[in-house]
Structure formats: C-alpha cells, structure tokens
Motif scaffolding. Structure first.
Motif, PDB file in Angstrom:
ATOM      1  N   ASP A   1       0.853  -1.190   0.000  1.00  0.00           N
ATOM      2  CA  ASP A   1       0.000   0.000   0.000  1.00  0.00           C
ATOM      3  C   ASP A   1       0.892   1.244   0.000  1.00  0.00           C
ATOM      4  OD1 ASP A   1      -1.888   1.962   0.280  1.00  0.00           O
ATOM      5  OD2 ASP A   1      -2.919   1.005   1.958  1.00  0.00           O
TER       6      ASP A   1
ATOM      7  N   LEU B   1       0.331   4.168  -1.171  1.00  0.00           N
ATOM      8  CA  LEU B   1      -0.363   5.393  -0.802  1.00  0.00           C
ATOM      9  C   LEU B   1      -0.340   5.583   0.712  1.00  0.00           C
ATOM     10  CD1 LEU B   1      -1.782   7.872  -1.808  1.00  0.00           C
ATOM     11  CD2 LEU B   1      -3.922   6.580  -1.851  1.00  0.00           C
ATOM     12  N   LYS B   2      -0.518   4.507   1.464  1.00  0.00           N
ATOM     13  CA  LYS B   2      -0.440   4.595   2.929  1.00  0.00           C
ATOM     14  C   LYS B   2       0.958   5.012   3.364  1.00  0.00           C
ATOM     15  CE  LYS B   2      -1.298   2.229   7.285  1.00  0.00           C
ATOM     16  NZ  LYS B   2      -0.722   3.349   7.968  1.00  0.00           N
TER      17      LYS B   2
ATOM     18  N   ARG C   1      -6.120   4.159  -4.464  1.00  0.00           N
ATOM     19  CA  ARG C   1      -5.510   3.136  -3.610  1.00  0.00           C
ATOM     20  C   ARG C   1      -5.614   1.762  -4.284  1.00  0.00           C
ATOM     21  NH1 ARG C   1      -4.022   3.997   1.314  1.00  0.00           N
ATOM     22  NH2 ARG C   1      -5.414   5.775   1.581  1.00  0.00           N
TER      23      ARG C   1
END
Length: 92
Positions: free
Chosen positions: A3, A5-6, A24
């Motif tokens: 992930d 984006l996280k 995402r």
C-alpha cells in the motif's frame, strides 16, 4: 503490491487527494506510469524538486514506473510568464 499510498501518507507526502479509494486500489493491483515535470529555470534544485523526486523514488521502489522530464518544454508549459529560459538577462 504494498500500500504505497499509505506509506506516502505516513511519511507526510499527501495533504489531500481525490478519488482516494480508486487510487488506492489502482496502485495496489497494477504497475502504473507517472509523470513529474521539473522546470529547469531555478539556479539549483530546491525543496519542491526534492519532494517530487522523493515521491517518485518511493513509487518506483513500489513497482511503478516514473517518467521524469526536465528541460525547455517543461519550462514553457510550467511558467506562463513566457520568459526566454536560455538567454542570460543583461543587467547592465
């Protein structure tokens, strides 16, 4: 895919975005190409350039493909003042 984006959010690179769920999901399921254009008119690279390059590095390490452009075309598009980028200003 991780992930990414996280990770970018956790590192403070994301202030706001649109279509968060779609973005995402896209970044998790496939490798995407992304573009960064750098206006070469500054005397040197500045923090804005550095941040964009750091994000590009993180995205590339997560399996995405950067397209990084630097040059006259980027300057013409990025600066509406229409200054000539390649002539020194005569200050005399």
């Amino acid at each position: 895919m991780a992930d990414i984006l996280k990770e970018l959010e956790d590192r403070g690179y994301v202030e706001q975005l649109t279509h968060e769920n779609e973005l995402r999901n896209l970044l998790k399921k496939e490798s995407v190409r992304f573009y960064i254009g750098i206006d070469p008119t500054a005397d040197s690279l500045h923090i804005g350039h550095f941040v964009a390059l750091m994000v590009a590095s993180r995205l590339q390490k997560a399996g995405h493909r950067p397209i990084i452009l630097m040059g006259g075309g980027t300057a013409s598009i990025g600066d509406p003042s229409r200054k000539n980028r390649y002539e020194k200003n005569d200050v005399s």
